[in-house]
Design an enzyme around this catalytic site. Structure first.
Site, PDB file in Angstrom:
ATOM      1  N   HIS A  48       0.794  -1.233   0.000  1.00  0.00           N
ATOM      2  CA  HIS A  48       0.000   0.000   0.000  1.00  0.00           C
ATOM      3  C   HIS A  48       0.829   1.286   0.000  1.00  0.00           C
ATOM      4  CE1 HIS A  48      -3.565  -2.340   0.243  1.00  0.00           C
ATOM      5  NE2 HIS A  48      -3.669  -2.474   1.556  1.00  0.00           N
TER       6      HIS A  48
ATOM      7  N   HIS B 239      -9.855   2.123   0.428  1.00  0.00           N
ATOM      8  CA  HIS B 239      -9.809   0.996   1.351  1.00  0.00           C
ATOM      9  C   HIS B 239     -10.953   1.041   2.362  1.00  0.00           C
ATOM     10  CE1 HIS B 239      -7.843  -2.240   3.587  1.00  0.00           C
ATOM     11  NE2 HIS B 239      -6.959  -2.327   2.611  1.00  0.00           N
TER      12      HIS B 239
ATOM     13  N   GLU C 143     -11.565  -3.484  -3.134  1.00  0.00           N
ATOM     14  CA  GLU C 143     -10.578  -2.508  -3.597  1.00  0.00           C
ATOM     15  C   GLU C 143     -10.280  -2.700  -5.079  1.00  0.00           C
ATOM     16  OE1 GLU C 143      -7.153  -3.134  -0.874  1.00  0.00           O
ATOM     17  OE2 GLU C 143      -8.614  -4.326   0.209  1.00  0.00           O
TER      18      GLU C 143
HETATM   19  C1  BGC Z   1      -4.701  -6.349   1.828  1.00  0.00           C
HETATM   20  C2  BGC Z   1      -4.568  -7.114   3.106  1.00  0.00           C
HETATM   21  C3  BGC Z   1      -4.101  -6.182   4.196  1.00  0.00           C
HETATM   22  C4  BGC Z   1      -5.122  -5.079   4.327  1.00  0.00           C
HETATM   23  C5  BGC Z   1      -4.800  -4.056   5.378  1.00  0.00           C
HETATM   24  C6  BGC Z   1      -5.702  -5.272   2.045  1.00  0.00           C
HETATM   25  O1  BGC Z   1      -5.828  -4.500   0.923  1.00  0.00           O
HETATM   26  O2  BGC Z   1      -5.065  -7.144   0.769  1.00  0.00           O
HETATM   27  O3  BGC Z   1      -3.685  -8.173   2.952  1.00  0.00           O
HETATM   28  O4  BGC Z   1      -3.955  -6.844   5.384  1.00  0.00           O
HETATM   29  O5  BGC Z   1      -5.259  -4.420   3.086  1.00  0.00           O
HETATM   30  O6  BGC Z   1      -3.574  -3.486   5.206  1.00  0.00           O
END
Ligand code: BGC
Length: 667
Positions: A106, A177, A316
């Site tokens: 991310h 998210h 997402e």
């Molecule tokens: C990911 C997860 C992660 C979560 C929080 C999601 O987009 O796919 O693996 O734990 O975000 O960071």
């Protein structure tokens, strides 16, 4: 309406604002200029009461404390993981933070999700946030400027429009998210939400959630192509290899129809208790479905709500994880000086719960069901055997059928049924009396295939008069090459001009056939149930006169008890010797045995039909072996344009029903 208030302050004393966009119906979305966080999204349930469908907090501190959950946040520069935090671009290797085990996630710690944005535009129904990210910020190349525009419309759709420019080539894959629960996030478990993902393929991952190879066909718990209660998918977490790897659902699905432009329906989430559906539409290629596996138990949220592991799900939209390391996948690389533009829509409504029993003939996959998806929360079956009808219709408020029969007994047992939508004009597959006494509405689609049916009527007439197929076959068999003359004929050819066409039934199709016949300079007689205004030169006559005087008789009447066996031995006896008969309406309008006898004896000169008494026909149907009989397999509605019109009209009928209006109703 857009309003702004102070939400909180960052550690270094900067103001964090909360922008609220409220639409005409009073639904609203709250967006923070910190991380572009969607803090609240309040939309009406089936009773018109507002339900907040996302997780959020009253202060900034829980967002900071739980930064790695990315609650509601805009994620950039790159959503999800990059293996080993490394990629090579234009011959240069870049190395990024390992903030998720050995991998990069991310955009790294302190990414755009954790920064204040500049508010660059405010309108009545939108707010735009802008982040400026310098070259090598978090290790990524290029000075990148990202705009995220949030637009909330009066139909309860939130569009998130991402645009970005960079002065160097750079990976860019934005997402939002938000954690959704359509029954309201005060619920402690997402299991009672139902999900449907429009993807045939997904990316298998290892235990670190890194794609292990090429996309694979969805299977087991990840086959979410039909509506699935999330609890039913998640209960496989100890047995399903994918769920074991992802510690639940944490997988990227390949959005069906991705072409870089079209806004595709990627996923739907439904709360049975509220009746609220979220539709996720996007022009991005991937959808990460993440079942909140790492939400900490007992988190205190908005209005004293307590959040737990798996109390909500993230949907997402993004490029595929680790795509900077896969040249053969859709490329997330934003070229220097070019503008990236992506849109994701989170649309909310209270749809009709529906099922399509036999969708294949209407749409074998070459056109879109989208107009109907907009109105209905539904599964579509290619075809349904009588024994499966009740099971598939269980709980449905609306059932759509083309040729699958709904008997009186079935209708009686379907307690939730309120509406039957026909994917056809003819209504003979449903028991209208049973529908009426159960108070169930019925709508059909008149007119959508008028052009196609009229066109096929003449295709059949012309085939019988001009014998195109017969001659073409002969040419291909070498008969022309071997011919002594410049031409040859295999059978008598007759002109339409001056001959009499008898049209039975003068609705939209009958009158269109009449127009075309007049263009061919034919004389036209019409036999109709009711009095109709006829064009100049066209005469209304009774059945007897029509049969006696017509060279060609064409049927365009519905199938009713009066029209069943409309053409029987008696009718055939009245027809001119050598006359032609056309049926593009319904098979049972003909007594097929009688017609076959008349053809074989030569009493009837030819017959063209697009419909038979049973479809598909029995092997011993006498029409199949009768002389001079041209048969097409019920294709008079199959032109693509006609089927597109059909789906649009079916959707309009259903939308009218939902809004309490009558449109094309037969009940
Ligand atoms: C990911 C997860 C992660 C979560 C929080 C999601 O987009 O796919 O693996 O734990 O975000 O960071």
């Amino acid at each position: 309406m857009l309003t702004k208030r102070v939400f909180d302050y960052t550690k270094d004393g900067k103001t964090v604002n909360c922008f609220r966009i409220t639409n005409k119906g009073g639904a609203y979305v709250d967006v923070l200029d910190y991380g572009g966080i969607i803090r609240s999204l309040c939309v009406p349930d089936r009773n018109g009461n507002l339900v907040d469908v996302v997780i959020g907090f009253d202060r900034l501190s829980p967002y900071l404390k739980n930064r790695d959950a990315y609650f509601g946040a805009f994620v950039g520069r790159f959503a999800n993981r990059i293996q080993g935090g490394c990629f090579t671009l234009d011959g240069i290797s870049y190395s990024l933070e390992h903030n998720d085990g050995d991998n990069h996630l991310h955009g790294g710690t302190g990414s755009l999700s954790e920064r204040l944005a500049i508010v660059t535009e405010e309108t009545d129904n939108s707010v735009t946030l802008t982040w400026d990210s310098p070259d090598l910020d978090q290790g990524y190349p290029g000075h990148l400027t990202v705009n995220v525009e949030y637009v909330f419309d009066d139909k309860n759709a939130l569009s998130i429009n991402y645009t970005a420019v960079s002065d160097k080539d750079t990976p860019f894959s934005p997402t939002n998210h938000s954690y959704f629960n359509m029954n309201g996030p005060s619920r402690s478990y997402i299991g009672d939400n139902e999900i449907k993902v429009y993807a045939d393929k997904y990316l298998p991952v290892d235990a670190a959630c890194i794609p292990t190879g090429e996309p694979a066909t969805v299977k087991g718990a990840l086959d979410l192509r039909r509506w699935t209660k999330l609890a039913n998918a998640l209960k496989k977490e100890e047995t399903d290899a994918n769920l074991i790897a992802g510690s639940g659902i944490d997988h990227n699905f390949l959005v069906k129809g991705y072409d870089g432009e079209t806004l595709n329906r990627a996923c739907e989430l439904y709360g049975p208790e509220t009746g609220i559906r979220l539709s996720v539409l996007t022009d991005l290629p991937g959808l990460q479905v993440y079942s909140g596996n790492y939400i900490k138990d007992g988190l205190k949220g908005k209005l004293g709500q307590i959040y737990n592991r798996r109390c909500a799900v993230c949907l997402e939209t993004q490029y595929y994880p680790d795509s900077p390391n896969h040249d053969n996948w859709p490329s997330p690389i934003l070229k220097a000086g070019k503008q990236a533009e992506y849109t994701t829509v989170f649309a909310f409504d209270v749809p009709l719960k529906a099922v399509v029993l036999d969708g294949y003939t209407t749409n074998p996959g070459d056109i879109s069901w989208e107009p109907l998806y907009k109105v209905c929360r539904m599964d579509i079956y290619d075809r349904t055997a009588p024994k499966d009808v009740l099971r598939r219709c269980a709980g449905a408020e609306a059932v759509f059928t083309n040729k699958t029969v709904l008997t009186a007994e079935m209708i009686e047992q379907l307690d939730s049924l309120r509406y039957v939508g026909l994917l056809s004009t003819g209504a003979n597959v449903v028991d209208l009396d049973a529908l009426r006494s159960a108070g169930v509405a019925l709508a059909n689609v008149p007119g959508y295939s008028t052009e196609d049916v009229a066109q096929l009527t003449f295709a059949l007439i012309l085939e019988l008069c001009e014998k195109v197929g017969l001659h073409s076959d002969a040419v291909h068999n070498g008969e022309w090459t071997d011919c002594d003359d410049f031409c040859f004929t295999k059978a008598p050819i007759s002109e339409l001009a001056g001959r009499t066409l008898g049209i039975v039934g003068y609705g939209a199709i009958g009158s269109r056939v009449c127009e075309i016949a007049q263009a061919f300079r034919m004389k036209v007689l019409v036999n109709s149930r009711s009095e109709k205004r006829l064009p100049e030169g066209v005469r209304a006559v009774d059945k007897k006169e029509l049969l006696k005087k017509s060279d060609i008789v064409t049927l365009h009447a519905p199938l009713t008890e009066e029209t069943r066996s409309f053409i029987d031995d008696d009718a055939l006896a009245l027809m001119k010797p050598g006359a032609i008969l056309i049926n593009t309406a319904r098979g049972p309008l003909l007594d097929e045995a009688a017609v076959a006898r008349a053809l074989n004896s030569g009493r009837l000169g030819g017959c063209g039909v697009d419909v038979l008494s049973t479809e598909p026909p029995a092997e011993d149907n006498p029409m199949l072996t009768a002389k001079n009989c041209v048969i097409t397999p019920h294709i008079a509605w199959a032109a693509q344009a006609a089927r597109i019109r059909l789906i649009e009209a079916v959707a309009k009928n259903a939308a009218a029903f939902k809004a309490g209006r009558r449109l094309n109703r037969l009940d």
